[in-house]
Design a protein around this motif. Structure first.
Motif, PDB file in Angstrom:
ATOM      1  N   LEU A   1       0.823  -1.207   0.000  1.00 39.69           N
ATOM      2  CA  LEU A   1       0.000   0.000   0.000  1.00 39.69           C
ATOM      3  C   LEU A   1       0.861   1.262   0.000  1.00 39.69           C
ATOM      4  CD1 LEU A   1      -2.779  -1.059   2.542  1.00 39.69           C
ATOM      5  CD2 LEU A   1      -3.009  -0.847   0.059  1.00 39.69           C
ATOM      6  N   LEU A   2       1.940   1.234   0.772  1.00 46.83           N
ATOM      7  CA  LEU A   2       2.848   2.381   0.810  1.00 46.83           C
ATOM      8  C   LEU A   2       3.503   2.597  -0.553  1.00 46.83           C
ATOM      9  CD1 LEU A   2       4.573   1.829   4.279  1.00 46.83           C
ATOM     10  CD2 LEU A   2       2.706   3.413   3.726  1.00 46.83           C
ATOM     11  N   ASP A   3       3.909   1.499  -1.183  1.00 48.16           N
ATOM     12  CA  ASP A   3       4.546   1.607  -2.499  1.00 48.16           C
ATOM     13  C   ASP A   3       3.550   2.119  -3.535  1.00 48.16           C
ATOM     14  OD1 ASP A   3       6.879   0.948  -4.321  1.00 48.16           O
ATOM     15  OD2 ASP A   3       5.306  -0.301  -5.233  1.00 48.16           O
ATOM     16  N   ARG A   4       2.313   1.687  -3.411  1.00 47.64           N
ATOM     17  CA  ARG A   4       1.266   2.112  -4.349  1.00 47.64           C
ATOM     18  C   ARG A   4       1.022   3.616  -4.264  1.00 47.64           C
ATOM     19  NH1 ARG A   4      -4.247   2.445  -3.378  1.00 47.64           N
ATOM     20  NH2 ARG A   4      -5.558   2.364  -5.246  1.00 47.64           N
ATOM     21  N   CYS A   5       1.204   4.177  -3.079  1.00 46.53           N
ATOM     22  CA  CYS A   5       0.905   5.598  -2.864  1.00 46.53           C
ATOM     23  C   CYS A   5       2.151   6.466  -2.756  1.00 46.53           C
ATOM     24  CB  CYS A   5       0.056   5.758  -1.601  1.00 46.53           C
ATOM     25  SG  CYS A   5      -1.541   4.926  -1.690  1.00 46.53           S
ATOM     26  N   ARG A   6       3.283   5.933  -3.098  1.00 47.20           N
ATOM     27  CA  ARG A   6       4.544   6.640  -2.896  1.00 47.20           C
ATOM     28  C   ARG A   6       4.631   7.945  -3.686  1.00 47.20           C
ATOM     29  NH1 ARG A   6       9.062   2.594  -4.913  1.00 47.20           N
ATOM     30  NH2 ARG A   6      10.369   4.428  -4.570  1.00 47.20           N
ATOM     31  N   ASP A   7       3.995   7.991  -4.863  1.00 48.00           N
ATOM     32  CA  ASP A   7       4.105   9.171  -5.721  1.00 48.00           C
ATOM     33  C   ASP A   7       2.907  10.107  -5.605  1.00 48.00           C
ATOM     34  OD1 ASP A   7       6.600   8.432  -6.798  1.00 48.00           O
ATOM     35  OD2 ASP A   7       5.632   7.066  -8.214  1.00 48.00           O
ATOM     36  N   THR A   8       2.046   9.859  -4.622  1.00 45.70           N
ATOM     37  CA  THR A   8       0.944  10.783  -4.375  1.00 45.70           C
ATOM     38  C   THR A   8       1.452  11.982  -3.577  1.00 45.70           C
ATOM     39  OG1 THR A   8       0.325   9.697  -2.295  1.00 45.70           O
ATOM     40  CG2 THR A   8      -0.677   8.844  -4.325  1.00 45.70           C
ATOM     41  N   ALA A   9       0.592  12.985  -3.454  1.00 44.77           N
ATOM     42  CA  ALA A   9       0.990  14.155  -2.658  1.00 44.77           C
ATOM     43  C   ALA A   9       1.291  13.748  -1.226  1.00 44.77           C
ATOM     44  CB  ALA A   9      -0.132  15.198  -2.701  1.00 44.77           C
ATOM     45  N   TYR A  10       0.437  12.913  -0.655  1.00 47.32           N
ATOM     46  CA  TYR A  10       0.666  12.449   0.712  1.00 47.32           C
ATOM     47  C   TYR A  10       1.935  11.600   0.786  1.00 47.32           C
ATOM     48  CZ  TYR A  10      -0.288  10.558   5.359  1.00 47.32           C
ATOM     49  OH  TYR A  10      -0.200  10.225   6.690  1.00 47.32           O
ATOM     50  N   GLY A  11       2.133  10.745  -0.201  1.00 45.85           N
ATOM     51  CA  GLY A  11       3.307   9.882  -0.210  1.00 45.85           C
ATOM     52  C   GLY A  11       4.601  10.655  -0.279  1.00 45.85           C
ATOM     53  N   LYS A  12       4.613  11.712  -1.073  1.00 47.36           N
ATOM     54  CA  LYS A  12       5.830  12.528  -1.183  1.00 47.36           C
ATOM     55  C   LYS A  12       6.056  13.343   0.082  1.00 47.36           C
ATOM     56  CE  LYS A  12       5.653  12.859  -6.227  1.00 47.36           C
ATOM     57  NZ  LYS A  12       5.437  13.749  -7.400  1.00 47.36           N
ATOM     58  N   ASP A  13       4.979  13.880   0.651  1.00 46.26           N
ATOM     59  CA  ASP A  13       5.130  14.682   1.869  1.00 46.26           C
ATOM     60  C   ASP A  13       5.653  13.848   3.026  1.00 46.26           C
ATOM     61  OD1 ASP A  13       4.181  16.869   0.522  1.00 46.26           O
ATOM     62  OD2 ASP A  13       2.174  16.838   1.425  1.00 46.26           O
ATOM     63  N   HIS A  14       5.340  12.545   3.024  1.00 45.62           N
ATOM     64  CA  HIS A  14       5.733  11.676   4.129  1.00 45.62           C
ATOM     65  C   HIS A  14       6.827  10.677   3.728  1.00 45.62           C
ATOM     66  CE1 HIS A  14       1.866  13.302   5.415  1.00 45.62           C
ATOM     67  NE2 HIS A  14       2.226  13.021   6.651  1.00 45.62           N
ATOM     68  N   ASN A  15       7.394  10.888   2.546  1.00 51.11           N
ATOM     69  CA  ASN A  15       8.518  10.079   2.072  1.00 51.11           C
ATOM     70  C   ASN A  15       8.223   8.573   2.203  1.00 51.11           C
ATOM     71  OD1 ASN A  15      11.018   9.669   0.922  1.00 51.11           O
ATOM     72  ND2 ASN A  15      12.152   9.879   2.851  1.00 51.11           N
ATOM     73  N   LEU A  16       7.055   8.163   1.714  1.00 53.81           N
ATOM     74  CA  LEU A  16       6.664   6.756   1.832  1.00 53.81           C
ATOM     75  C   LEU A  16       7.609   5.832   1.072  1.00 53.81           C
ATOM     76  CD1 LEU A  16       2.754   6.909   1.484  1.00 53.81           C
ATOM     77  CD2 LEU A  16       4.174   7.078   3.544  1.00 53.81           C
TER      78      LEU A  16
END
Length: 251
Positions: A30-45
């Protein structure tokens, strides 16, 4: 449905044998799936490589923590904010614990809910439901069920995203309404009390009713309250074919 249920329970039992690893694998996917979203980038997923890594790098949160991101989805219609796809809808809570809360719902949610949740009930029905006098009658069969659901009042955001309860509703798949005792036209009734009366009426009319089902247990309770409070009226409708004169339903 029985084959799907059997597959789902086997998969579930296998996951339970190695629950820690299965959950960590799911988390990382799930983290990898969302890594390039705004939230993912802000939280360095993208930098998170384990469950412990996630616990160290990501804060414990409440709904309020996500509000700025939710606003970008709901108010601004922005995509790729919390998950990569455009939201299927904006779920809204009942507000029983305070104010209503909005939750962007990804398309993946419905698929997972069905495959990992609903499918398990098929196995439970297959192995746990039997006829009281005819052991040969097993589920699945041609019996209909009384599905206690109603069409909610949905709204839309300025960017045309549907907003409302994220539970099953009649309009989700009208083809499935043939499985239920309540006729399709009755689901157009928007008053919960009147619709519960109709659910009870058509359930009583079906001598081969399979079972009563609902998304929430309180709706089952309300169904039996309607049966108890309006028994005479229900019997009268069955005998005469006429709805009560004070029945509030739009033509």
């Amino acid at each position: 449905m029985s084959k799907l249920g059997s597959y789902a329970i086997r998969s579930f039992n296998a996951d339970c044998q190695n629950a820690v690893q299965v959950n960590e694998t799911l988390l990382l996917s799930l983290l990898d799936r969302c890594r390039d979203t705004a939230y993912g980038k802000d939280h360095n997923l993208a930098s998170i490589t384990s469950r412990e890594d996630f616990r160290r790098k990501h804060p414990i949160t409440t709904h309020e923590y996500y509000q700025p991101y939710i606003n970008r989805v709901v108010r601004d219609g922005e995509n790729n904010v919390m998950f990569p796809e455009p939201p299927r809808m904006i779920g809204i809570t009942s507000g029983t614990s305070g104010s209503h809360k909005y939750i962007p719902v990804p398309p993946l949610q419905r698929k997972v809910f069905f495959a990992k949740g609903i499918a398990l009930t098929f196995d439970a029905l297959q192995h746990g439901v039997s006829h009281p006098t005819n052991p040969a009658l097993q589920w699945p069969n041609l019996q209909k069920s009384c599905k206690l659901m109603m069409e909610p009042n949905m709204t839309k955001t300025a960017s045309n995203i549907m907003v409302g309860p994220n539970s099953s509703r009649p309009s989700d798949n009208r083809g499935l309404l043939k499985l239920y005792t309540t006729p399709t036209e009755a689901f157009e009734v928007r008053s919960e009390n009147e619709l519960l009366f109709l659910h009870a009426l058509y359930a009583l009319l079906d001598r081969n009713l399979g079972f009563v089902e609902a998304n929430f247990c309180n709706r089952i309770l309300n169904f039996f309250v309607v049966l108890d409070d309006h028994w005479d009226a229900l019997v009268d409708v069955i005998e005469t074919g006429r709805l009560p004169v004070d029945f509030k339903i739009e033509e």
